[in-house]
Design a protein around this motif. Structure first.
Motif, PDB file in Angstrom:
ATOM      1  N   GLU A 220      16.688   3.110   9.513  1.00 21.86           N
ATOM      2  CA  GLU A 220      16.492   2.108   8.812  1.00 21.86           C
ATOM      3  C   GLU A 220      15.532   1.020   9.217  1.00 21.86           C
ATOM      4  O   GLU A 220      14.736   0.663   8.718  1.00 21.86           O
ATOM      5  N   LEU A 221      15.564   0.826  10.806  1.00 24.00           N
ATOM      6  CA  LEU A 221      14.648  -0.066  11.045  1.00 24.00           C
ATOM      7  C   LEU A 221      13.059   0.529  11.013  1.00 24.00           C
ATOM      8  O   LEU A 221      12.181  -0.352  10.736  1.00 24.00           O
ATOM      9  N   VAL A 222      12.745   1.625  11.485  1.00 16.89           N
ATOM     10  CA  VAL A 222      11.355   2.350  11.176  1.00 16.89           C
ATOM     11  C   VAL A 222      11.047   2.263   9.605  1.00 16.89           C
ATOM     12  O   VAL A 222      10.005   1.826   9.305  1.00 16.89           O
ATOM     13  N   ARG A 223      12.149   2.669   8.805  1.00 20.53           N
ATOM     14  CA  ARG A 223      11.780   2.389   7.387  1.00 20.53           C
ATOM     15  C   ARG A 223      11.344   1.059   6.898  1.00 20.53           C
ATOM     16  O   ARG A 223      10.128   0.738   6.411  1.00 20.53           O
ATOM     17  N   MET A 224      11.965  -0.011   7.526  1.00 21.92           N
ATOM     18  CA  MET A 224      11.796  -1.533   6.991  1.00 21.92           C
ATOM     19  C   MET A 224      10.400  -1.706   7.792  1.00 21.92           C
ATOM     20  O   MET A 224       9.509  -2.535   7.114  1.00 21.92           O
ATOM     21  N   MET A 225      10.143  -1.247   8.974  1.00 24.71           N
ATOM     22  CA  MET A 225       8.848  -1.649   9.645  1.00 24.71           C
ATOM     23  C   MET A 225       7.625  -1.123   9.045  1.00 24.71           C
ATOM     24  O   MET A 225       6.541  -1.798   9.078  1.00 24.71           O
ATOM     25  N   VAL A 226       7.528   0.206   8.724  1.00 22.94           N
ATOM     26  CA  VAL A 226       6.484   0.862   8.182  1.00 22.94           C
ATOM     27  C   VAL A 226       6.653   1.401   7.048  1.00 22.94           C
ATOM     28  O   VAL A 226       5.490   2.209   6.218  1.00 22.94           O
ATOM     29  N   GLY A 227       7.700   1.309   6.230  1.00 23.35           N
ATOM     30  CA  GLY A 227       7.876   1.409   4.892  1.00 23.35           C
ATOM     31  C   GLY A 227       7.912   3.185   4.393  1.00 23.35           C
ATOM     32  O   GLY A 227       7.714   3.723   3.580  1.00 23.35           O
ATOM     33  N   ARG A 228       8.295   3.710   5.612  1.00 24.07           N
ATOM     34  CA  ARG A 228       8.581   5.340   5.650  1.00 24.07           C
ATOM     35  C   ARG A 228       9.678   5.633   6.546  1.00 24.07           C
ATOM     36  O   ARG A 228       9.648   4.979   7.531  1.00 24.07           O
ATOM     37  N   PRO A 229      10.214   6.968   6.282  1.00 22.25           N
ATOM     38  CA  PRO A 229      11.329   7.144   7.347  1.00 22.25           C
ATOM     39  C   PRO A 229      10.784   7.645   8.544  1.00 22.25           C
ATOM     40  O   PRO A 229       9.573   8.025   8.704  1.00 22.25           O
ATOM     41  N   LEU A 230      11.438   7.659   9.625  1.00 23.87           N
ATOM     42  CA  LEU A 230      11.348   7.906  11.003  1.00 23.87           C
ATOM     43  C   LEU A 230      10.623   9.637  11.138  1.00 23.87           C
ATOM     44  O   LEU A 230       9.762   9.856  11.599  1.00 23.87           O
TER      45      LEU A 230
END
Length: 507
Positions: free
Chosen positions: A233-243
């Protein structure tokens, strides 16, 4: 945790000319919490905190302290509100004592005389409260980086700060020093201080934070409480796509003939006779433990270190490389692992850093073609998505990810045949990493042969077509296809076989 926010930043915007670094960002912080602020490099974290500290003035928006409006027009307003920002680069006077630094700008005096003895005593009381082991009378220049950081914190406590902002505080600390800092931060939190913690290291955020707020492209994305934290969820919020999309290695890039061939290259010191091949369109990983000789081998290829034996071929032709200038002449670019000390010209403009390796090529009768240089820098900034308000901005003022892309763009500008990347994503967050991986794929598709040195095993596995592993100055082995795994890389890097590992475990 208190239900009344100690700090509210509402709809904060900041424009540099026509470029908006922040667009309506809001942040709420409570007493007695560690509030992590995350986002890719260039997302606006540092800009937001500089507004809070009074280093920048917001273009629009409001700041509230304890529920009441508290405009911050300069550092004095921030200090009056109980806000202290500890920058990544220490803001200390090294030639002064600890006490003098703590009292800098607010010295105790009577009848025009500075009360040094009293200042030392008060400073020592604060130092003792921190549990630090240096003295108030010690010169700051004689302290370690971790101790200098404690001086910054002591200064905040002396000022009765209620909000402490820490920007990448562990960047230059050892693991032991980092753990001590964490213990101190948690103690300050328990005493009621609000701590805003900026870091790109997720492990730190998991260990410390009560809440996490995320910025992306100068905008507030959302917040997560400790119980909702997870990497996906953090990565999705930071870059707009999944890890899972982070590496996105393109496996259909055609590979040609060997572009770089190294035969038994050695300096008889750090690097024993070593051989490797990189084909055009191929990304080859060079892995191994720190001190295995990876960077030194790259420096031999680029002419930074002097080789005592071995040979190099480019496109099947023997070449002699004694200097970086000769390496560049053969179409080799080299991204150093230490961008600030060995790569960037921090006081020069972004545009000048980009064109540094093409000055000689593009000069006419010894005169720089400024129009062509501007075109190169403008195209690089656009194609590599380097986030700068303008091309003349000072390189030292950019975020880590943008500095790294600046260096990569320097080598892209020479039109390289071979690109050596030493720790290409060190010290940058997931968003900048994804951008750098995209650039690597793009270069490989153009036929560039890429040799990537990395200490991050997921990166080596995710981006490499083949992997060489070094151990104690030697190439210990080569991995291809499904054999490129973290386990097999570590087996070669350590020299410990899987059978031996199993035997140790059974013992």
């Amino acid at each position: 945790m208190s239900q009344t926010p100690i700090l509210e930043m509402r709809d904060i915007a900041k424009a540099f000319g026509k470029f908006y670094a922040l667009k309506g960002v809001s942040l709420t912080v409570y007493p007695g919490e560690i509030h992590a602020l995350m986002g890719e490099n260039g997302a606006g974290k540092s800009t937001l905190m500089k507004i809070l500290a009074g280093a920048y003035t917001a273009t629009s928006g409001e700041i509230f302290i304890d529920g009441k409006p508290h405009p911050i027009r300069g550092p004095k307003d921030a200090l009056a509100a109980g806000i202290t920002l500890i920058y990544q680069e220490m803001q200390l006077a090294p030639n002064l004592t600890v006490a003098e630094n703590i009292f800098l700008g607010s010295e105790l005096s009577r009848g025009g005389l500075v009360q040094r003895k009293e200042m030392v005593q008060q400073a020592q009381n604060v130092i003792n409260r921190l549990g630090a082991h240096f003295k108030a009378s010690d010169l700051v220049m004689k302290l370690t980086i971790a101790e200098q950081q404690q001086v910054e914190i002591a200064r905040a406590l002396h000022r009765n700060s209620r909000v402490l902002v820490m920007d990448e505080p562990t960047a230059a600390l050892s693991s032991r020093e980092t753990q001590r800092l964490f213990e101190l931060i948690m103690r300050l939190r328990d005493e009621g201080m609000a701590i805003i913690y900026i870091s790109h290291r997720m492990a730190e955020v998991y260990e410390l934070s009560d809440r996490v707020s995320v910025l992306r492209d100068g905008q507030y994305v959302g917040s997560l409480t400790r119980d909702k934290l997870n990497a996906q969820e953090l990565v999705r919020m930071m870059v707009g796509r999944p890890l899972s999309d982070l590496f996105n290695k393109e496996r259909d890039i055609p590979q040609g003939d060997p572009r770089l061939a190294v035969h038994h290259l050695t300096d008889d010191k750090k690097v024993q006779p070593s051989s490797l091949v990189v084909r055009s369109g191929e990304i080859v990983g060079l892995a191994g433990l720190v001190g295995a000789g990876r960077s030194e081998l790259a420096q031999l290829i680029f002419g930074v270190r002097k080789a005592t034996g071995g040979s190099i071929e480019i496109d099947g032709q023997p070449v002699t490389i004694h200097t970086p200038r000769e390496a560049i002449g053969h179409g080799i670019g080299f991204l150093t692992e230490n961008r600030k000390e060995q790569g960037l010209f921090l006081e020069m403009a972004a545009a000048e850093n980009i064109t540094m390796a093409t000055l000689e090529r593009d000069a006419s009768y010894g005169l720089l073609d400024r129009k062509k240089a501007q075109t190169i820098s403008d195209e690089a900034i656009a194609s590599l998505n380097i986030r700068v308000p303008h091309a003349q901005v000072r390189a030292g003022g950019l975020s880590g990810g943008n500095q790294q892309k600046l260096l990569i763009s320097r080598w892209v500008a020479i039109g390289p045949r071979i690109l050596i990347l030493d720790e290409p994503t060190r010290g940058v967050d997931v968003g900048a990493k994804s951008e750098i991986y995209r650039i690597m794929n793009q270069m490989a598709r153009r036929g560039v042969a890429i040799l990537m040195i990395s200490s991050e095993l997921p990166e080596v596995v995710g981006m490499s077509d083949r992997v060489y592993v070094m151990r104690e100055g030697h190439i210990a082995g080569e991995l291809t296809g499904d054999d490129i795994t973290q386990e097999k890389i570590m087996t070669l890097a350590t020299g410990v076989t899987e059978a031996h590992q199993q035997a140790v475990q059974h013992d």
